[in-house]
Design a protein around this motif. Sequence first.
Motif, short mmCIF file in Angstrom:
data_model
loop_
_atom_site.label_atom_id
_atom_site.label_comp_id
_atom_site.label_asym_id
_atom_site.label_seq_id
_atom_site.Cartn_x
_atom_site.Cartn_y
_atom_site.Cartn_z
N SER A 145 -57.64 1.20 -43.44
CA SER A 145 -58.37 0.06 -42.92
C SER A 145 -59.10 0.43 -41.63
O SER A 145 -58.52 1.04 -40.73
CB SER A 145 -57.41 -1.10 -42.64
N TYR A 158 -53.21 -2.94 -46.69
CA TYR A 158 -54.58 -2.97 -46.17
C TYR A 158 -55.59 -3.27 -47.26
O TYR A 158 -56.51 -4.08 -47.07
CB TYR A 158 -54.93 -1.63 -45.51
N GLN A 190 -58.13 -6.46 -47.47
CA GLN A 190 -59.57 -6.29 -47.58
C GLN A 190 -60.12 -7.05 -48.79
O GLN A 190 -61.18 -7.67 -48.71
CB GLN A 190 -59.92 -4.81 -47.67
#
Length: 378
Positions: free
Chosen positions: A120, A359, A363
């Motif tokens: 990330s 992560y 997202q």
Amino acid sequence: MSFSFSSAASATPSSVTGPSATPSFVTGPFAPPSFGGAAHSFTSSTSSSTTSSTPNPTPPLFNLGTAVSSTEKETRTTPGSNGSQSSSSSKHRTPWRGVTWTEEERVSLVERLSSYAPCSRDVAQARVLLLGPVGSGKSSFISSVQSVFDGRVTNRAMVGHGATCFTQKLQCFPLRAPDTTPALELWDSAGFGDVSGPSLQQLLSVVKGHAPEGYTFRPDQALSSDTEGYIKRPGLREQMHCVAFVLDASKVFGGSYSKGIGVFLQELRRYISDLGIHQVVLLTHVDKICSETKKDASEVYKSSVVQEMTTKAAELVGMSPSSVVPVRNYWCELELNLSSDVLLLRALELLVQYTDMFYREQQRGALKIKTPGIKSDF
């Protein structure tokens, strides 16, 4: 190459991704007196049935395999008041998980982990929180991992011994390579027991990023906006990105963990899962339940008793056995051992994989929020 842990890490607030509201708690003998109240107590009643837990949605990263019918005898060690008693159990000729026990594998693992960077762009350091009962081996795991990267046995995270909790503060131990910014942090926390230790509210507040480093766990004081250093609006950088439950295999084997601790672990896991954070179980002290593993850690995945305790540990927390990994911490040794190193490094690599999975899911959730016509999962 030498690596070390530093005792401090800075974090810059960013926008929170995912749920941040405090969950409502169940009622009953094992519920905390209030979300901001005193420490939990497990001794009021143990007759209630454990709440069934939804299976961990995380896909297995380790293949447990199938136990083969061809077996030979191994020694199963039963802890007793006057030492250890031994009995016989089956030993698999074929490992139930595949591991390469070579120096090349150890070096490869060290290189991959030392070069790790979170997937990330919103975080610079991955945060892994260690939770577990008193004496389960949380601090020992941190020190053992440190030892592997240092090339010698060290005691970086101060380790206690006995029935009382040695760690009282929330401590951060970043994994650091020379001349580089640490990209992986292991966070140590106070252990909990039947009648003492941090409350459910305190631990969940730590997971959500409200607690500052150095926060002292006080049973009679909730973690709130009145707490010194309290982070009112934690961002992704302040939150924990993965949680490792640490359990002592010898206590799982001996049935020493009470039903109350089991309920508390499953409640923790349920609320942490609601936050979208994946979990792993680190099963320590496997050398105490299997004499073959005590002599050679590379025998761990041939041991039927370790396989059985892996399943029982998963049931205790309410997770899949594929998320349980045995480790052998350095607690009395003065020299490193190749097989123990490989076990520790593979466990650390699994934590990194689950962190990156978090992560990627964050997202995807953020993308859904920004895309018209697509309902967000958060």
